[in-house]
Design a protein around this motif. Structure first.
Motif, PDB file in Angstrom:
ATOM      1  N   LYS A 141       0.841  -1.191   0.000  1.00  0.00           N
ATOM      2  CA  LYS A 141       0.000   0.000   0.000  1.00  0.00           C
ATOM      3  C   LYS A 141       0.882   1.249   0.000  1.00  0.00           C
ATOM      4  O   LYS A 141       1.867   1.331   0.731  1.00  0.00           O
ATOM      5  CB  LYS A 141      -0.898   0.001   1.226  1.00  0.00           C
ATOM      6  CG  LYS A 141      -1.994   1.047   1.225  1.00  0.00           C
ATOM      7  CD  LYS A 141      -2.917   0.858   2.413  1.00  0.00           C
ATOM      8  CE  LYS A 141      -4.049   1.882   2.407  1.00  0.00           C
ATOM      9  NZ  LYS A 141      -4.948   1.698   3.558  1.00  0.00           N
ATOM     10  N   THR A 142       0.523   2.216  -0.840  1.00  0.00           N
ATOM     11  CA  THR A 142       1.273   3.473  -0.949  1.00  0.00           C
ATOM     12  C   THR A 142       0.294   4.637  -0.999  1.00  0.00           C
ATOM     13  O   THR A 142      -0.911   4.433  -1.180  1.00  0.00           O
ATOM     14  CB  THR A 142       2.124   3.488  -2.232  1.00  0.00           C
ATOM     15  OG1 THR A 142       1.252   3.590  -3.371  1.00  0.00           O
ATOM     16  CG2 THR A 142       2.995   2.244  -2.344  1.00  0.00           C
TER      17      THR A 142
ATOM     18  N   ASN B 160      11.620   3.675  -5.114  1.00  0.00           N
ATOM     19  CA  ASN B 160      11.810   3.042  -3.810  1.00  0.00           C
ATOM     20  C   ASN B 160      10.791   1.927  -3.549  1.00  0.00           C
ATOM     21  O   ASN B 160      11.100   0.930  -2.899  1.00  0.00           O
ATOM     22  CB  ASN B 160      11.724   4.082  -2.699  1.00  0.00           C
ATOM     23  CG  ASN B 160      12.928   5.006  -2.676  1.00  0.00           C
ATOM     24  OD1 ASN B 160      13.995   4.651  -3.194  1.00  0.00           O
ATOM     25  ND2 ASN B 160      12.773   6.190  -2.091  1.00  0.00           N
ATOM     26  N   VAL B 161       9.579   2.107  -4.072  1.00  0.00           N
ATOM     27  CA  VAL B 161       8.552   1.074  -3.910  1.00  0.00           C
ATOM     28  C   VAL B 161       8.927  -0.172  -4.698  1.00  0.00           C
ATOM     29  O   VAL B 161       8.871  -1.305  -4.189  1.00  0.00           O
ATOM     30  CB  VAL B 161       7.175   1.608  -4.356  1.00  0.00           C
ATOM     31  CG1 VAL B 161       6.124   0.497  -4.287  1.00  0.00           C
ATOM     32  CG2 VAL B 161       6.752   2.791  -3.500  1.00  0.00           C
TER      33      VAL B 161
ATOM     34  N   GLU C 290       6.759   5.295   5.496  1.00  0.00           N
ATOM     35  CA  GLU C 290       5.685   6.182   5.038  1.00  0.00           C
ATOM     36  C   GLU C 290       5.416   6.023   3.548  1.00  0.00           C
ATOM     37  O   GLU C 290       4.328   6.343   3.080  1.00  0.00           O
ATOM     38  CB  GLU C 290       6.046   7.639   5.350  1.00  0.00           C
ATOM     39  CG  GLU C 290       6.117   7.941   6.848  1.00  0.00           C
ATOM     40  CD  GLU C 290       6.475   9.400   7.105  1.00  0.00           C
ATOM     41  OE1 GLU C 290       6.735  10.116   6.121  1.00  0.00           O
ATOM     42  OE2 GLU C 290       6.479   9.804   8.284  1.00  0.00           O
ATOM     43  N   GLU C 291       6.405   5.555   2.794  1.00  0.00           N
ATOM     44  CA  GLU C 291       6.245   5.430   1.344  1.00  0.00           C
ATOM     45  C   GLU C 291       5.507   4.160   0.943  1.00  0.00           C
ATOM     46  O   GLU C 291       4.805   4.135  -0.064  1.00  0.00           O
ATOM     47  CB  GLU C 291       7.616   5.460   0.660  1.00  0.00           C
ATOM     48  CG  GLU C 291       8.347   6.785   0.790  1.00  0.00           C
ATOM     49  CD  GLU C 291       9.682   6.750   0.078  1.00  0.00           C
ATOM     50  OE1 GLU C 291      10.140   5.627  -0.270  1.00  0.00           O
ATOM     51  OE2 GLU C 291      10.267   7.810  -0.151  1.00  0.00           O
TER      52      GLU C 291
END
Length: 794
Positions: A491-492, A501-502, A603-604
């Motif tokens: 989830k983002t 980064n994801v 957080e990302e």
């Protein structure tokens, strides 16, 4: 001239202390109560025959588990939620590249498309538009549907189809590794989006068999159909329920014959069977009125209700036969039997009911339904066997043949009971306890190998040679991507799921998983990005990496499949294909994901478990693992508390409960040795076995205490106990055991497992009450103190 025994009985019945209020209420209004029973039986029986099989995907999973909450929260963003069927269409001779085969596949795809319950937008087949191929050429990306434009079945079209399949990345998924079959993948709705009606799994399974398997195998001799998936498995289980009618008939006939051999009395045989059948009809009718159906697991509860009814009915017949042998008329014998049995009978049945209701603490709806069905059934048995049964017998009585059987066999049985009374002898009791301790040690040792979850491939609820498991074996052997899929959700924030980064975090998780035993492969958006980036750079493997340039990343995931990205790019899944859904495989994969998520979440991006059928299985296993010990604590806690309130003695509680505890440990050891895991189907057996097994101990201890309070020695009191109720307890254990052992031959594997385990628990609980309880009493009870205390309370 009056019979002195009758005179004595009538005088005894007129004393207020000897004639409880319940006895007066019931036997002074016999006709009215029987008329009420008749009306209720007709009403509830009418509803009972209308009860329907019921099954639901959501009712068979732990809806409150975090994994399932996550899955249902994102159900609109994901595929592979777990409720789907895969239909493999096999070309028996040759391969799939022939005109006749492809035409059959097209017809099957169209047929499945129109089946009620199918999510048509998610349907996949070589003939659906959402199965595409993509390639990079000098002009850029090119692609299209796998079925080539202008397909006409000609050799040229079939060769074009072959090339498209090779470029589609569907080999091992929709197309078998050897090109010998293809899959029609059909996700299912739990409820019809138009009518809101739940999916009828039995009807859906029948449609698959009639409209797909039977129809197209008959049309094309070169085609063989293989069907797997949750809906088909449940459909086969419901289909297997039909065989339960045969087992019900066998159980009733066997029980009737054994009862007649026990009592040699027609009324003593037919009345308890009739009362127990009435209890089953009342239970089924009440369940229907409460809005319940019979799912594949709770369908066995009516057997248990019948068994419990017979168990307590035998006590009534035994007590009445003893009184009738003394010369009492039917009404007096019935009243005396009721007076002797209503307290221990109600205690035993209430213990049964509360023991079953402890299953309500397990957060899986099918187990809760089973708890309600079993608890309701036992509550009904209290009425049918402690009220209906004695009232009918008060009119009919024990036949002369039954009375002669009691009188003629008394001396022979006395010798047998005299020998068995030595279980309480000071020299024999320590040996019994030593044997029990050795059994406890062996049980504890072997139960360490007990696993939670499935221990075999395929559907362990069905036989290994069942059609479903043969179909499942075919797919495992011919497709490189397993049907056991664990979906990890990432989830983002909105529009951030394709950030560098994801994707790097996705790639890191996949690397961990691909080095995990039991994991076949995995797929995510990171794979798509790497493949396309490589393709954009002339297929050079040096470019098989996630680019740090966001523009290149955006270009690489432009053609990403819909199932790997949601509409606002706030969720992307990692599909993990497992070798099987065995408990160890699931737990290993889940542990890896949880460990990675603990260090990677920020957080990302947040890694969430879990969707897919493997995710559902993992959540179910975790709930069962945590619930097992808690359930046992509640079951034994309730049984112990009720016994304590009744007998007002911790020593009495230990005499009754310790044999049950030994049985539970030995049962778990047998499960471990036999390769039976703890799962939705087998977990309730432990509670059911304890709940029913406590009846033996209560009946034995009630009589033992009575004779001890009369001033008899322990061995003499136990001898009298065996004379009065021992035969009924032994007969009940054997009858119940033989009644459920027939389940071993059921086509439904979990029913066979339940039959085997209950057979052991019924017999061993009986053995514990007859053999171990008096040995414990030798060391725990103090007859002289019990007698003194009873005299002080008067």
């Amino acid at each position: 001239m009056s019979n002195p025994k009758h005179d004595k009985g009538e005088h005894y019945l007129t004393t207020p202390k000897a004639e409880p209020f319940l006895e007066r209420l019931i036997f002074n209004n016999r006709a009215a109560i029987l008329l009420a029973f008749l009306v209720l039986t007709l009403f509830l029986g009418y509803n009972a025959i209308k009860i329907q099989p019921d099954a639901s995907f959501e009712r068979m999973i732990p809806l409150e588990h975090p994994y399932i909450v996550n899955m249902l929260d994102h159900r609109d963003d994901l595929e592979n939620l777990g409720n789907f069927v895969r239909i493999a269409v096999e070309a028996k001779d040759g391969d799939i590249f022939n005109k006749e085969y492809m035409e059959t596949l097209k017809q099957i795809t169209d047929e499945v498309f129109f089946l009620n319950g199918v999510d048509r937008a998610g349907l996949k087949s070589l003939w659906t538009a959402n199965v595409r191929w993509v390639e990079v050429t000098e002009q850029g990306f090119q692609g299209g549907s796998v079925i080539p434009d202008g397909y006409d079945g000609s050799p040229a079209s079939l060769e074009s189809l072959r090339q498209n399949i090779l470029r589609s990345n569907e080999v091992g998924r929709l197309v078998s590794d050897n090109f010998g079959s293809t899959v029609v993948y059909a996700p299912l709705y739990e409820k019809n989006p138009e009518t809101g009606e739940p999916l009828d799994y039995a009807q859906f399974s029948r449609q698959l068999e009639a409209q797909i398997r039977a129809k197209y195998e008959a049309q094309n001799a070169n085609v063989e159909i293989h069907i797997v998936g949750f809906a088909k498995k449940v459909g086969d289980l419901i289909e297997g329920i039909g065989s339960i009618a045969w087992f019900a008939g066998i159980t009733i006939i066997l029980t009737t014959l054994l009862l007649f051999g026990y009592s040699r009395c027609i009324s003593g045989t037919l009345v308890p069977v009739f009362a127990s059948i009435v209890a089953v009809f009342w239970q089924l009718g009440a369940l229907r009125l409460l809005g319940y159906g019979l799912d594949p697991y709770s369908v066995l509860v009516p057997f248990l209700v019948f068994a419990i009814g017979i168990s307590h009915g035998v006590q009534v017949v035994n007590a009445m036969a003893l009184e009738a042998a003394k010369g009492f008329d039917p009404i007096t014998a019935a009243r005396l039997a009721f007076r002797a049995l209503y307290i221990p009978g109600m205690l035993a049945l209430i213990s049964d009911a509360f023991g079953f209701l402890t299953l309500l603490f397990i957060q899986i709806d099918v187990i809760k339904d089973l708890a309600v069905a079993a608890g309701l059934g036992v509550a009904i048995v209290i009425v049918t066997n402690l009220v209906l049964h004695p009232l009918i017998m008060s009119y009919i009585g024990i036949t002369k043949g039954g009375i002669r059987h009691v009188q003629n066999h008394g001396e022979k049985q006395d010798r047998k009971w005299r020998v068995m009374s030595y279980f309480s002898h000071p020299s024999v009791a320590p040996i019994s306890l030593l044997i029990a301790v050795l059994g406890l040690g062996l049980g504890v040792y072997y139960k360490q190998g007990l696993k939670v979850g499935d221990l075999d491939q395929g559907a362990p609820e069905l036989r290994a040679d069942s059609v479903y498991n043969q179909d499942n074996a075919y797919l495992i052997n011919n497709y490189s991507t397993s049907a056991d899929v664990l979906v990890v959700m990432v989830k983002t924030p909105a529009e951030q799921c394709t950030q560098y980064n994801v994707l790097r975090a996705l790639d890191g998780l996949q690397w961990e998983l691909q080095n995990t035993p039991g994991v076949q492969s995995s797929v995510s958006l990171a794979d798509v990005s790497k493949i396309v980036t490589k393709a954009l750079n002339e297929g050079n493997w040096k470019w098989y990496e996630i680019s740090r340039n966001q523009t290149i990343i955006n270009a690489s995931i432009r053609e990403a499949p819909a199932g790997l990205i949601n509409t606002n790019c706030s969720l992307t899944p990692v599909l993990v294909f497992l070798e099987d859904h065995k408990a160890e495989t699931l737990q290993t994969a889940v542990d890896v994901v949880e460990a990675y998520a603990a260090k990677a979440n920020n957080e990302e991006h947040t890694f969430l478990l879990a969707a897919g059928n493997a995710g559902v299985e993992a959540a179910t296993n975790e709930v069962i693992s945590k619930a097992k010990d808690m359930m046992l604590v509640f079951v034994y806690g309730v049984v112990s508390l009720l016994c304590l309130l009744t007998f007002r003695s911790i020593r009495a509680v230990l005499c009754i409960v310790v044999p049950l505890g030994l049985t539970s440990i030995l049962c778990e050891a047998i499960m471990a040795v036999s390769g039976i895991g703890i799962k939705v189907a087998t977990l309730p057996v432990i509670a059911l076995g304890v709940g029913i097994g406590v009846d033996y101990g209560i009946y034995i201890y009630t009589k033992l205490e009575k004779f001890l309070l009369e001033g008899k020695t322990l061995q003499e009191a136990y001898y009298e106990t065996l004379r009065s109720t021992g035969k009924a307890v032994v007969f009940t254990g054997v009858t119940l055991g033989l009644g459920v052992v027939t389940w071993i031959f059921s086509p439904i594997k979990f029913q066979a497992d339940m039959g085997f385990l209950l057979f052991f628990m019924f017999l061993w609980n009986m053995v514990g009450a007859i053999w171990l309880l008096p040995a414990l009493a030798r060391f725990l009870l103090r007859p002289e103190r019990m007698l003194a205390k009873a005299q002080q309370s008067k």
